[in-house]
Design a protein around this motif. Structure first.
Motif, PDB file in Angstrom:
ATOM      1  N   HIS A 237     -15.302  17.856  15.946  1.00 50.16           N
ATOM      2  CA  HIS A 237     -16.491  17.096  15.534  1.00 50.16           C
ATOM      3  C   HIS A 237     -16.247  15.598  15.717  1.00 50.16           C
ATOM      4  O   HIS A 237     -17.125  14.868  16.206  1.00 50.16           O
ATOM      5  CB  HIS A 237     -16.812  17.424  14.078  1.00 50.16           C
ATOM      6  CG  HIS A 237     -18.065  16.795  13.572  1.00 50.16           C
ATOM      7  ND1 HIS A 237     -19.295  16.953  14.191  1.00 50.16           N
ATOM      8  CD2 HIS A 237     -18.299  15.983  12.487  1.00 50.16           C
ATOM      9  CE1 HIS A 237     -20.223  16.292  13.525  1.00 50.16           C
ATOM     10  NE2 HIS A 237     -19.641  15.697  12.495  1.00 50.16           N
ATOM     11  N   TYR A 255     -27.680  13.145  18.102  1.00 49.57           N
ATOM     12  CA  TYR A 255     -27.016  13.161  16.796  1.00 49.57           C
ATOM     13  C   TYR A 255     -27.329  14.459  16.054  1.00 49.57           C
ATOM     14  O   TYR A 255     -26.449  15.040  15.391  1.00 49.57           O
ATOM     15  CB  TYR A 255     -27.452  11.950  15.981  1.00 49.57           C
ATOM     16  CG  TYR A 255     -26.652  11.717  14.727  1.00 49.57           C
ATOM     17  CD1 TYR A 255     -25.272  11.566  14.778  1.00 49.57           C
ATOM     18  CD2 TYR A 255     -27.285  11.631  13.483  1.00 49.57           C
ATOM     19  CE1 TYR A 255     -24.532  11.351  13.617  1.00 49.57           C
ATOM     20  CE2 TYR A 255     -26.554  11.409  12.319  1.00 49.57           C
ATOM     21  CZ  TYR A 255     -25.181  11.268  12.396  1.00 49.57           C
ATOM     22  OH  TYR A 255     -24.445  11.057  11.260  1.00 49.57           O
ATOM     23  N   GLU A 256     -28.576  14.920  16.170  1.00 53.60           N
ATOM     24  CA  GLU A 256     -28.950  16.183  15.528  1.00 53.60           C
ATOM     25  C   GLU A 256     -28.167  17.340  16.131  1.00 53.60           C
ATOM     26  O   GLU A 256     -27.670  18.216  15.410  1.00 53.60           O
ATOM     27  CB  GLU A 256     -30.454  16.419  15.691  1.00 53.60           C
ATOM     28  CG  GLU A 256     -30.988  17.609  14.909  1.00 53.60           C
ATOM     29  CD  GLU A 256     -30.795  18.953  15.591  1.00 53.60           C
ATOM     30  OE1 GLU A 256     -30.632  19.964  14.889  1.00 53.60           O
ATOM     31  OE2 GLU A 256     -30.791  18.974  16.848  1.00 53.60           O
ATOM     32  N   ASN A 259     -24.518  17.470  14.895  1.00 55.51           N
ATOM     33  CA  ASN A 259     -24.396  17.941  13.513  1.00 55.51           C
ATOM     34  C   ASN A 259     -24.794  19.408  13.362  1.00 55.51           C
ATOM     35  O   ASN A 259     -24.206  20.135  12.558  1.00 55.51           O
ATOM     36  CB  ASN A 259     -25.232  17.054  12.591  1.00 55.51           C
ATOM     37  CG  ASN A 259     -24.531  15.751  12.274  1.00 55.51           C
ATOM     38  OD1 ASN A 259     -23.631  15.704  11.438  1.00 55.51           O
ATOM     39  ND2 ASN A 259     -24.918  14.687  12.963  1.00 55.51           N
ATOM     40  N   ARG A 260     -25.778  19.852  14.152  1.00 56.46           N
ATOM     41  CA  ARG A 260     -26.169  21.268  14.084  1.00 56.46           C
ATOM     42  C   ARG A 260     -25.053  22.157  14.621  1.00 56.46           C
ATOM     43  O   ARG A 260     -24.739  23.200  14.030  1.00 56.46           O
ATOM     44  CB  ARG A 260     -27.460  21.502  14.866  1.00 56.46           C
ATOM     45  CG  ARG A 260     -27.890  22.960  14.930  1.00 56.46           C
ATOM     46  CD  ARG A 260     -29.335  23.114  15.345  1.00 56.46           C
ATOM     47  NE  ARG A 260     -29.728  22.165  16.367  1.00 56.46           N
ATOM     48  CZ  ARG A 260     -29.510  22.321  17.677  1.00 56.46           C
ATOM     49  NH1 ARG A 260     -28.884  23.402  18.118  1.00 56.46           N
ATOM     50  NH2 ARG A 260     -29.916  21.425  18.544  1.00 56.46           N
ATOM     51  N   TYR A 262     -21.954  21.444  14.649  1.00 54.46           N
ATOM     52  CA  TYR A 262     -20.862  21.375  13.680  1.00 54.46           C
ATOM     53  C   TYR A 262     -21.098  22.330  12.512  1.00 54.46           C
ATOM     54  O   TYR A 262     -20.208  23.103  12.139  1.00 54.46           O
ATOM     55  CB  TYR A 262     -20.711  19.942  13.176  1.00 54.46           C
ATOM     56  CG  TYR A 262     -19.840  19.821  11.940  1.00 54.46           C
ATOM     57  CD1 TYR A 262     -18.459  19.937  12.023  1.00 54.46           C
ATOM     58  CD2 TYR A 262     -20.409  19.608  10.684  1.00 54.46           C
ATOM     59  CE1 TYR A 262     -17.665  19.844  10.892  1.00 54.46           C
ATOM     60  CE2 TYR A 262     -19.626  19.513   9.551  1.00 54.46           C
ATOM     61  CZ  TYR A 262     -18.251  19.629   9.661  1.00 54.46           C
ATOM     62  OH  TYR A 262     -17.456  19.543   8.539  1.00 54.46           O
ATOM     63  N   ASN A 297     -18.577  15.534   5.902  1.00 52.77           N
ATOM     64  CA  ASN A 297     -19.191  15.916   7.176  1.00 52.77           C
ATOM     65  C   ASN A 297     -20.228  17.014   6.986  1.00 52.77           C
ATOM     66  O   ASN A 297     -21.278  17.018   7.637  1.00 52.77           O
ATOM     67  CB  ASN A 297     -18.125  16.376   8.172  1.00 52.77           C
ATOM     68  CG  ASN A 297     -17.379  15.212   8.794  1.00 52.77           C
ATOM     69  OD1 ASN A 297     -17.875  14.084   8.817  1.00 52.77           O
ATOM     70  ND2 ASN A 297     -16.184  15.472   9.301  1.00 52.77           N
ATOM     71  N   THR A 300     -23.401  15.473   5.466  1.00 52.93           N
ATOM     72  CA  THR A 300     -24.174  14.769   6.494  1.00 52.93           C
ATOM     73  C   THR A 300     -24.898  15.750   7.404  1.00 52.93           C
ATOM     74  O   THR A 300     -26.091  15.590   7.704  1.00 52.93           O
ATOM     75  CB  THR A 300     -23.258  13.871   7.335  1.00 52.93           C
ATOM     76  OG1 THR A 300     -22.640  12.894   6.485  1.00 52.93           O
ATOM     77  CG2 THR A 300     -24.046  13.153   8.425  1.00 52.93           C
ATOM     78  N   ALA A 301     -24.175  16.791   7.831  1.00 50.95           N
ATOM     79  CA  ALA A 301     -24.761  17.764   8.762  1.00 50.95           C
ATOM     80  C   ALA A 301     -25.951  18.488   8.139  1.00 50.95           C
ATOM     81  O   ALA A 301     -26.957  18.748   8.810  1.00 50.95           O
ATOM     82  CB  ALA A 301     -23.699  18.763   9.208  1.00 50.95           C
ATOM     83  N   ALA A 305     -29.085  18.265  10.519  1.00 49.40           N
ATOM     84  CA  ALA A 305     -29.265  19.434  11.387  1.00 49.40           C
ATOM     85  C   ALA A 305     -30.608  20.117  11.160  1.00 49.40           C
ATOM     86  O   ALA A 305     -31.088  20.213  10.025  1.00 49.40           O
ATOM     87  CB  ALA A 305     -28.128  20.428  11.163  1.00 49.40           C
TER      88      ALA A 305
END
Length: 352
Positions: A237, A255-256, A259-260, A262, A297, A300-301, A305
């Motif tokens: 990540h 960015y989405e 995170n998705r 991840y 993390n 945030t995700a 996401a």
């Protein structure tokens, strides 16, 4: 062999039941100006001998026998010996469609590409002969600039097209000039590809699928329990975030996606903890899951996401609740489906 267009590099270890089909799929290629460097990585079975037998009948095949050092070591041993304009990395338990080399090479030469990326099949076997096939593909595209590729790359990452080495042609000069090699780690494919795409300028994308990745071998790298899987996913990540920072690409879609992808892998880490091969006690498993789902993390995700499916939205509910026990039960359920109904698991994973 004075005009070798493609050098295929294949690490070989414990694949005596699969390697014949793999080699024969290369021999069946409509483009014939290729060489295969098979690296027997100290395989304890007959894999090395099988490669030798094919080499005796086909001068395009070279076999290197070495002590076991892992797939990265095997690939790195072969890279300096390659003579082809382009490198192709093949896994010895998979196989390829006949026009793969020809179509990818033509695309590479037409655009003077440093990298050609194609679609591929994931064949998940739920019996000796039956399997569920998933196609990973994005519409064909020739990128006119480095910036265009970088801004589009999140769509390729999202379809797994930039994680693996075996759906790509790599210009040998580009690999050698930049001294790019496989790092000595498990799941070595991803860091190699990150090194390749970091500064690549000329990229071609082909929507056609050629390579058949065979999933569900019980002894394959993707099927094993890993005690450090979560740490590895955290590292990956960070690599992704660092890559996009280096690229100067900060679009909301990119960015989405980061995170998705991840958070989807976090679910895999939770399943890994509940895997029957995990030696942790129940209390230790609960604590490990708590550590995972309360990390920064993950927080945030969960905010960024946007899951693509109802199944994934449901799977994230106990994580959002920060309930270690419910998340454990979910992981245990996934483990049961994964081991007891491979076909269902493959469909759910494909449509997550």
């Amino acid at each position: 062999m004075s005009d070798i267009k493609i050098t295929a590099i294949m690490p070989v270890y414990n694949v005596e039941n699969f390697i014949g089909k793999c080699i024969e799929s290369l021999q069946a290629q409509t483009l014939t100006e290729w060489e295969l460097i098979a690296v027997d990585d100290g395989s304890p079975d007959n894999s090395g001998a099988i490669c030798d037998a094919y080499a005796l009948k086909d001068s395009r095949i070279t076999v290197i026998h070495k002590e076991n050092g892992g797939a990265p070591s095997a690939r790195n041993t072969a890279i300096p010996k390659a003579l082809g304009e382009y490198l192709y990395f093949v896994d010895s338990d998979d196989w390829a469609e006949p026009t793969m080399f020809e179509d990818m090479y033509k695309a590479a030469k037409k655009s003077n590409a440093q990298l050609v990326v194609a679609g591929f099949f994931i064949d998940t076997y739920h019996s000796d002969t039956e399997f569920y096939t998933q196609k990973q593909t994005v519409p064909s595209r020739e990128f006119k600039s480095q910036r265009e590729f970088r801004e589009f790359a999140h769509k390729m990452f999202d379809k797994n097209l930039l994680y693996t080495p075996w759906n790509k042609l790599f210009e040998r000069k580009y690999i050698m000039d930049n001294d790019i090699r496989f790092k000595n780690t498990f799941w070595d494919d991803f860091p190699f590809n990150l090194d390749v795409v970091r500064d690549v300028e000329r990229v071609v994308l082909l929507e056609d699928c050629y390579y058949h990745f065979m999933r569900a071998r019980s002894d394959s790298e993707t099927a094993k329990y890993r005690s450090d899987m979560y740490e590895k996913r955290e590292e990956e990540h960070k690599w992704m975030l660092d890559l996009y920072k280096y690229w100067g690409v900060n679009s909301p879609d990119s960015y989405e996606m980061i995170n998705r992808r991840y958070i989807e892998r976090v679910i895999g880490c939770i399943e890994n903890v509940t895997n029957s091969a995990c030696t942790l006690s129940f209390k230790e498993k609960i604590q490990e899951i708590k550590n995972i789902i309360t990390s920064e993390n993950v927080k945030t995700a969960l905010k960024v996401a946007k899951p693509n499916s109802l199944v994934m939205k449901i799977m994230l509910i106990p994580v959002k609740m920060k309930s270690s026990f419910l998340t454990y039960l979910e992981g245990a359920f996934i483990s049961r489906v994964k081991s007891g109904n491979v076909k269902l698991f493959a469909k759910l994973k494909a449509n997550r």
